[in-house]
Design an enzyme around this catalytic site. Sequence first.
Site, PDB file in Angstrom:
ATOM      1  NE  ARG A   1      -3.994  -2.023   2.041  1.00  0.00           N
ATOM      2  CZ  ARG A   1      -3.881  -3.070   2.850  1.00  0.00           C
ATOM      3  NH1 ARG A   1      -2.950  -3.118   3.764  1.00  0.00           N
ATOM      4  NH2 ARG A   1      -4.707  -4.077   2.726  1.00  0.00           N
TER       5      ARG A   1
ATOM      6  CE  LYS B   1      -0.754  13.340 -15.127  1.00  0.00           C
ATOM      7  NZ  LYS B   1      -1.044  13.787 -16.501  1.00  0.00           N
TER       8      LYS B   1
ATOM      9  CD  GLU C   1       6.962  16.374 -23.002  1.00  0.00           C
ATOM     10  OE1 GLU C   1       6.290  17.352 -22.647  1.00  0.00           O
ATOM     11  OE2 GLU C   1       6.459  15.321 -23.445  1.00  0.00           O
TER      12      GLU C   1
ATOM     13  CE  LYS D   1       4.948  17.215 -14.351  1.00  0.00           C
ATOM     14  NZ  LYS D   1       5.215  15.990 -15.083  1.00  0.00           N
TER      15      LYS D   1
ATOM     16  CD  GLU E   1      -4.066  15.942 -16.566  1.00  0.00           C
ATOM     17  OE1 GLU E   1      -2.936  15.512 -16.284  1.00  0.00           O
ATOM     18  OE2 GLU E   1      -4.595  15.790 -17.669  1.00  0.00           O
TER      19      GLU E   1
ATOM     20  NE  ARG F   1       0.199  16.488 -13.494  1.00  0.00           N
ATOM     21  CZ  ARG F   1       0.877  15.740 -12.650  1.00  0.00           C
ATOM     22  NH1 ARG F   1       0.542  15.684 -11.382  1.00  0.00           N
ATOM     23  NH2 ARG F   1       1.919  15.036 -13.066  1.00  0.00           N
TER      24      ARG F   1
ATOM     25  CG  ASN G   1      -1.458  16.704 -21.026  1.00  0.00           C
ATOM     26  OD1 ASN G   1      -0.416  16.060 -20.903  1.00  0.00           O
ATOM     27  ND2 ASN G   1      -2.454  16.604 -20.178  1.00  0.00           N
TER      28      ASN G   1
ATOM     29  CG  HIS H   1       1.308  15.953 -24.641  1.00  0.00           C
ATOM     30  ND1 HIS H   1       2.003  17.130 -24.736  1.00  0.00           N
ATOM     31  CD2 HIS H   1       2.139  15.092 -23.990  1.00  0.00           C
ATOM     32  CE1 HIS H   1       3.193  16.988 -24.174  1.00  0.00           C
ATOM     33  NE2 HIS H   1       3.305  15.764 -23.713  1.00  0.00           N
TER      34      HIS H   1
ATOM     35  CG  HIS I   1      -1.736  11.115 -26.695  1.00  0.00           C
ATOM     36  ND1 HIS I   1      -2.382  11.674 -25.626  1.00  0.00           N
ATOM     37  CD2 HIS I   1      -0.485  10.869 -26.261  1.00  0.00           C
ATOM     38  CE1 HIS I   1      -1.560  11.762 -24.598  1.00  0.00           C
ATOM     39  NE2 HIS I   1      -0.397  11.288 -24.970  1.00  0.00           N
TER      40      HIS I   1
ATOM     41  CG  HIS J   1       6.009  11.354 -25.863  1.00  0.00           C
ATOM     42  ND1 HIS J   1       4.656  11.275 -26.145  1.00  0.00           N
ATOM     43  CD2 HIS J   1       6.128  12.256 -24.850  1.00  0.00           C
ATOM     44  CE1 HIS J   1       4.004  12.094 -25.347  1.00  0.00           C
ATOM     45  NE2 HIS J   1       4.872  12.709 -24.548  1.00  0.00           N
TER      46      HIS J   1
HETATM   47  P1  NAD Z   1      12.969   5.681 -21.837  1.00  0.00           P
HETATM   48  O1  NAD Z   1      12.819   5.547 -20.393  1.00  0.00           O
HETATM   49  O2  NAD Z   1      12.561   4.525 -22.698  1.00  0.00           O
HETATM   50  O3  NAD Z   1      14.474   6.067 -22.185  1.00  0.00           O
HETATM   51  C1  NAD Z   1      14.860   6.232 -23.539  1.00  0.00           C
HETATM   52  C2  NAD Z   1      16.096   5.389 -23.857  1.00  0.00           C
HETATM   53  O4  NAD Z   1      17.234   6.016 -23.266  1.00  0.00           O
HETATM   54  C3  NAD Z   1      16.037   3.978 -23.284  1.00  0.00           C
HETATM   55  O5  NAD Z   1      16.620   3.089 -24.207  1.00  0.00           O
HETATM   56  C4  NAD Z   1      16.910   4.089 -22.030  1.00  0.00           C
HETATM   57  O6  NAD Z   1      17.466   2.871 -21.632  1.00  0.00           O
HETATM   58  C5  NAD Z   1      17.963   5.050 -22.505  1.00  0.00           C
HETATM   59  N1  NAD Z   1      18.656   5.797 -21.463  1.00  0.00           N
HETATM   60  C6  NAD Z   1      18.177   6.222 -20.281  1.00  0.00           C
HETATM   61  N2  NAD Z   1      19.099   6.998 -19.673  1.00  0.00           N
HETATM   62  C7  NAD Z   1      20.175   7.040 -20.477  1.00  0.00           C
HETATM   63  C8  NAD Z   1      21.432   7.679 -20.410  1.00  0.00           C
HETATM   64  N3  NAD Z   1      21.735   8.492 -19.421  1.00  0.00           N
HETATM   65  N4  NAD Z   1      22.299   7.495 -21.423  1.00  0.00           N
HETATM   66  C9  NAD Z   1      21.974   6.712 -22.482  1.00  0.00           C
HETATM   67  N5  NAD Z   1      20.790   6.094 -22.623  1.00  0.00           N
HETATM   68  C10 NAD Z   1      19.907   6.262 -21.619  1.00  0.00           C
HETATM   69  O7  NAD Z   1      12.163   6.948 -22.406  1.00  0.00           O
HETATM   70  P2  NAD Z   1      11.914   8.394 -21.803  1.00  0.00           P
HETATM   71  O8  NAD Z   1      11.775   9.258 -22.994  1.00  0.00           O
HETATM   72  O9  NAD Z   1      12.850   8.752 -20.757  1.00  0.00           O
HETATM   73  O10 NAD Z   1      10.481   8.238 -21.121  1.00  0.00           O
HETATM   74  C11 NAD Z   1       9.354   7.841 -21.853  1.00  0.00           C
HETATM   75  C12 NAD Z   1       8.345   7.280 -20.883  1.00  0.00           C
HETATM   76  O11 NAD Z   1       7.992   8.285 -19.938  1.00  0.00           O
HETATM   77  C13 NAD Z   1       7.055   6.816 -21.534  1.00  0.00           C
HETATM   78  O12 NAD Z   1       6.693   5.569 -20.987  1.00  0.00           O
HETATM   79  C14 NAD Z   1       6.057   7.870 -21.119  1.00  0.00           C
HETATM   80  O13 NAD Z   1       4.738   7.350 -21.008  1.00  0.00           O
HETATM   81  C15 NAD Z   1       6.580   8.287 -19.788  1.00  0.00           C
HETATM   82  N6  NAD Z   1       6.206   9.645 -19.379  1.00  0.00           N
HETATM   83  C16 NAD Z   1       5.718   9.808 -18.131  1.00  0.00           C
HETATM   84  C17 NAD Z   1       5.387  11.061 -17.678  1.00  0.00           C
HETATM   85  C18 NAD Z   1       4.904  11.242 -16.270  1.00  0.00           C
HETATM   86  O14 NAD Z   1       4.511  12.350 -15.909  1.00  0.00           O
HETATM   87  N7  NAD Z   1       4.949  10.206 -15.465  1.00  0.00           N
HETATM   88  C19 NAD Z   1       5.577  12.182 -18.505  1.00  0.00           C
HETATM   89  C20 NAD Z   1       6.090  11.998 -19.779  1.00  0.00           C
HETATM   90  C21 NAD Z   1       6.416  10.714 -20.200  1.00  0.00           C
HETATM   91  N1  GLY Z   2       3.475  14.999 -18.263  1.00  0.00           N
HETATM   92  C1  GLY Z   2       2.236  15.599 -17.925  1.00  0.00           C
HETATM   93  C2  GLY Z   2       1.934  15.607 -16.478  1.00  0.00           C
HETATM   94  O1  GLY Z   2       2.767  15.238 -15.679  1.00  0.00           O
HETATM   95  O2  GLY Z   2       0.853  15.952 -16.097  1.00  0.00           O
END
Ligand code: NAD
Ligand code: GLY
Length: 365
Positions: free
Chosen positions: A121, A143, A185, A234, A244, A248, A252, A255, A259, A272
């Site tokens: 939990r 998130k 972003e 942020k 949100e 919030r 987006n 976005h 999407h 993305h």
């Molecule tokens: P990712 O986590 O897949 O990383 C991209 C690539 O970079 C991967 O292959 C990873 O292994 C590599 N990598 C990571 N750090 C590295 C480094 N320092 N040097 C070399 N390679 C490295 O992708 P991302 O773009 O970081 O994140 C995308 C994800 O984030 C999606 O799942 C998306 O839904 C999520 N997201 C979440 C939020 C949120 O608010 N929680 C917001 C935006 C995106």
């Molecule tokens: N990435 C959008 C949010 O965190 O709300």
Amino acid sequence: MNQLHKIKINIPKKDSYDYEIIIGNNLLCSSGEIIKKYTKANKFLIITNKTVANLYKENLKIKNAEWLILDDGEEYKNFETLKKIFDFATEQKLQRSDCIIAFGGGVVGDIAGFAAATYMRGIDFIQIPTTLLAQVDSSVGGKVAINHENGKNLIGAFYQPKVVIADTNVLKTLDLRQLKTGLAEVLKYAFIEKSCGADLNYRFLDYLENNKENIFNLNPEVLTKVIEICCALKAAVVSKDETEKGLRAILNLGHTFAHAIENITQYKMFTHGEAVAAGMKMAFKLSLLKKLIDEEYYKKAIMLIDKYEISPVLPSFDNEKFYSEMSLDKKAQNGKIRFVLPDERQTVNIFEDVDFKQVVESIAF
Ligand code: NAD
Ligand code: GLY
């Protein structure tokens, strides 16, 4: 230790909840010291992936830690991997008083965060983001989620970390495409700055216009400033609307279009950030058509997005399909698509009454 830059984020809950985002160069080796201030846990489960572990496992110095190294990729942000995390946590007898550390990009952060939100939990959780996208966006604001076969991030929670540690030094190993996906972003924050808080005035749009070379050359001072501004913006938004209910949604910008682009191309053609960059151009076009902004601001915004060379050449889309994909967006309410649109310099608002023809025209920006 290098100079630390701190952003405070305050989530007004029943028991008011504050945490800090710490930004600096070469922080991995001092993370063990830093986290002591933010958690009483003395046992840690560090969740990362193979790529990040190969590059940085030796640099992250945290005592009394078990490591779980996941496969790398969005396709592993699912139930199967979540079960692996729970299996490992129980085998290691991880307790409620222990702590999960997400060490990686947004994929690792989202799944490790969701595991932390639900294991027993909820146990303490720390983010050590290693991609630019994770440092400016996904690690901040709570998130956390996994994907379901019927949709991205469908199963999740709002669960805030105890601290976020963003080390700009790790960005040097990102490939250019990954750097740019984070930069989409970053540009977004420049376009929404004034909607984030009346008291904020970073003049971020001008800063980004003048610092492209520094950013692409990974100048640590400039990167630190960029991450600091994005996190401050942020933090201002999330502090006012954690879950949100309203404000919030401005995070987006672009976005809803993105999407649709990602869904139609089945997440295979574009990152993305590429989809968001194209989506922001569409949003600016729609604003221009709706006469929310003037031609001068429209051109300035498009020139900035183009300057960073993130927005790709898109295939031609079927308009009806594109529109119906947008209506499946999580922000849609009662079947109405909700568009985040620029309506002044560095200001955005949410609009529902949008003419189909204008949307179609904006898709072909
Ligand atoms: P990712 O986590 O897949 O990383 C991209 C690539 O970079 C991967 O292959 C990873 O292994 C590599 N990598 C990571 N750090 C590295 C480094 N320092 N040097 C070399 N390679 C490295 O992708 P991302 O773009 O970081 O994140 C995308 C994800 O984030 C999606 O799942 C998306 O839904 C999520 N997201 C979440 C939020 C949120 O608010 N929680 C917001 C935006 C995106
Ligand atoms: N990435 C959008 C949010 O965190 O709300």
